[in-house]
Scaffold this motif. Structure first.
Motif, PDB file in Angstrom:
ATOM      1  N   ASN A 133    -118.755 116.203  54.114  1.00 54.46           N
ATOM      2  CA  ASN A 133    -117.037 116.772  54.588  1.00 54.46           C
ATOM      3  C   ASN A 133    -118.377 118.233  54.802  1.00 54.46           C
ATOM      4  N   ILE A 134    -117.343 119.461  55.625  1.00 57.60           N
ATOM      5  CA  ILE A 134    -118.545 121.054  55.887  1.00 57.60           C
ATOM      6  C   ILE A 134    -117.060 121.760  54.393  1.00 57.60           C
ATOM      7  N   VAL A 135    -118.293 122.355  53.421  1.00 61.09           N
ATOM      8  CA  VAL A 135    -117.921 123.215  52.092  1.00 61.09           C
ATOM      9  C   VAL A 135    -117.812 124.473  52.174  1.00 61.09           C
ATOM     10  N   PHE A 136    -116.579 124.835  53.126  1.00 57.62           N
ATOM     11  CA  PHE A 136    -116.404 125.882  53.346  1.00 57.62           C
ATOM     12  C   PHE A 136    -116.255 127.171  52.297  1.00 57.62           C
ATOM     13  N   GLY A 137    -115.596 127.068  50.967  1.00 53.52           N
ATOM     14  CA  GLY A 137    -115.611 127.688  49.997  1.00 53.52           C
ATOM     15  C   GLY A 137    -114.633 127.366  49.469  1.00 53.52           C
ATOM     16  N   ASP A 138    -114.337 127.903  48.151  1.00 54.37           N
ATOM     17  CA  ASP A 138    -113.059 128.075  46.541  1.00 54.37           C
ATOM     18  C   ASP A 138    -112.893 129.164  46.363  1.00 54.37           C
ATOM     19  N   GLY A 139    -111.240 129.632  46.207  1.00 56.36           N
ATOM     20  CA  GLY A 139    -110.987 130.468  45.246  1.00 56.36           C
ATOM     21  C   GLY A 139    -109.748 130.861  45.994  1.00 56.36           C
ATOM     22  N   ILE A 144    -124.973 129.353  51.301  1.00 52.94           N
ATOM     23  CA  ILE A 144    -125.547 130.062  52.280  1.00 52.94           C
ATOM     24  C   ILE A 144    -125.584 129.129  53.531  1.00 52.94           C
ATOM     25  N   VAL A 145    -125.647 127.690  53.293  1.00 53.90           N
ATOM     26  CA  VAL A 145    -125.276 126.723  54.271  1.00 53.90           C
ATOM     27  C   VAL A 145    -124.433 125.846  53.542  1.00 53.90           C
ATOM     28  N   LYS A 146    -123.146 125.633  54.606  1.00 55.51           N
ATOM     29  CA  LYS A 146    -121.674 124.778  54.579  1.00 55.51           C
ATOM     30  C   LYS A 146    -121.808 122.911  54.591  1.00 55.51           C
ATOM     31  N   CYS A 147    -123.158 123.065  54.412  1.00 59.99           N
ATOM     32  CA  CYS A 147    -123.000 121.331  55.221  1.00 59.99           C
ATOM     33  C   CYS A 147    -124.780 121.110  53.920  1.00 59.99           C
ATOM     34  N   ARG A 148    -124.023 119.157  53.701  1.00 62.79           N
ATOM     35  CA  ARG A 148    -125.410 119.195  52.619  1.00 62.79           C
ATOM     36  C   ARG A 148    -126.131 119.446  53.457  1.00 62.79           C
ATOM     37  N   PRO A 149    -127.834 120.120  53.011  1.00 63.38           N
ATOM     38  CA  PRO A 149    -129.186 119.652  53.252  1.00 63.38           C
ATOM     39  C   PRO A 149    -129.656 118.264  52.707  1.00 63.38           C
ATOM     40  N   PRO A 196    -123.983 122.360  49.603  1.00 62.03           N
ATOM     41  CA  PRO A 196    -123.415 122.284  48.591  1.00 62.03           C
ATOM     42  C   PRO A 196    -125.075 120.845  48.191  1.00 62.03           C
ATOM     43  N   GLY A 197    -124.746 120.154  47.256  1.00 64.42           N
ATOM     44  CA  GLY A 197    -125.271 118.661  46.547  1.00 64.42           C
ATOM     45  C   GLY A 197    -124.459 118.196  47.063  1.00 64.42           C
ATOM     46  N   PRO A 231    -116.806 123.640  46.462  1.00 62.11           N
ATOM     47  CA  PRO A 231    -118.635 123.890  46.362  1.00 62.11           C
ATOM     48  C   PRO A 231    -118.803 123.789  44.939  1.00 62.11           C
ATOM     49  N   PHE A 232    -119.417 124.041  44.253  1.00 65.55           N
ATOM     50  CA  PHE A 232    -119.770 123.599  42.334  1.00 65.55           C
ATOM     51  C   PHE A 232    -118.788 122.805  41.905  1.00 65.55           C
ATOM     52  N   VAL A 233    -118.384 121.390  42.488  1.00 67.06           N
ATOM     53  CA  VAL A 233    -117.909 120.410  41.232  1.00 67.06           C
ATOM     54  C   VAL A 233    -118.947 119.591  40.858  1.00 67.06           C
TER      55      VAL A 233
END
Ligand code: SF4
Length: 186
Positions: A24-30, A81-86, A43-44, A53-55
């Motif tokens: 998934n693309i991890v766009f952001g949350d909040g 900074i990046v939206k996809c998991r390295p 993302p991890g 993010p950060f779950v």
């Protein structure tokens, strides 16, 4: 442009090679109107699977830090900074970060936070200066040209690896809490 529109635009993004390994693309949350924005690295595994993010373990630690600082997670906005998991959770390289940063700039512009917390050296080096050292710069307020107050501190994942970093991070978050309270009370 609204956050929803940016999130719609980012779907299917293939601006860098990290697109190949993502679930998934991890766009952001909040809160889209957050006064406080936190920016991590990328993302991890858990974040990639859930699209948020950060779950994972670092996220749970971040929740505890925010709670101790009397800051509600639902009031802030969290992105990376990046939206996809390295692959293998490696640090994103400069090319990947550069490809992804325009999305983050759009998020920052839209949310227009008063405080930005940079979690770890990847956020610090990509947003402030490529050779900046987190050990030297954490705990000090910086200010953007548009007046956003910026606080670099260690990434929660670094605290999981090295508990001696908990004390300095708590000191940094006390400063963040004080500034945040000031802004919220104005
Ligand atoms: S990391 Fe960013 S730039 Fe690269 S593919 Fe994912 S969304 Fe696009």
């Amino acid at each position: 442009m609204s956050l929803k529109q940016i999130e719609k635009e980012i779907q299917g993004c293939r601006r860098c090679g990290l697109a190949d390994g993502r679930t998934n693309i991890v766009f952001g949350d909040g809160n889209p109107k957050a006064k406080l924005m936190l920016i991590g690295e990328g993302p991890g595994r858990d974040e990639d699977l859930q699209g948020k993010p950060f779950v994972g373990a670092a996220g749970q630690l971040l929740n505890k830090i925010l709670e101790a600082a009397e800051i509600k997670r639902e009031d802030v906005y969290i992105a990376n900074i990046v939206k996809c998991r390295p692959p293998g959770n490696r640090v994103p390289n400069r090319k990947e970060a550069r490809a992804c940063l325009p999305w983050l700039w759009q998020q920052i512009e839209t949310i227009s936070p008063r405080i930005v917390v940079l979690l770890g050296s990847t956020a610090l080096q990509n947003l402030i200066k490529p050779d900046a050292r987190i050990t030297k710069m954490r705990g000090q307020w910086l200010e953007s040209k548009s007046g956003i107050k910026i606080m670099p501190t260690y990434h929660p994942a670094a605290l999981l690896r090295d508990p001696s970093k908990k004390k300095p991070v708590w000191e940094d978050f006390q400063k963040i809490r004080d500034e945040y309270k000031k802004i919220m009370n104005n």
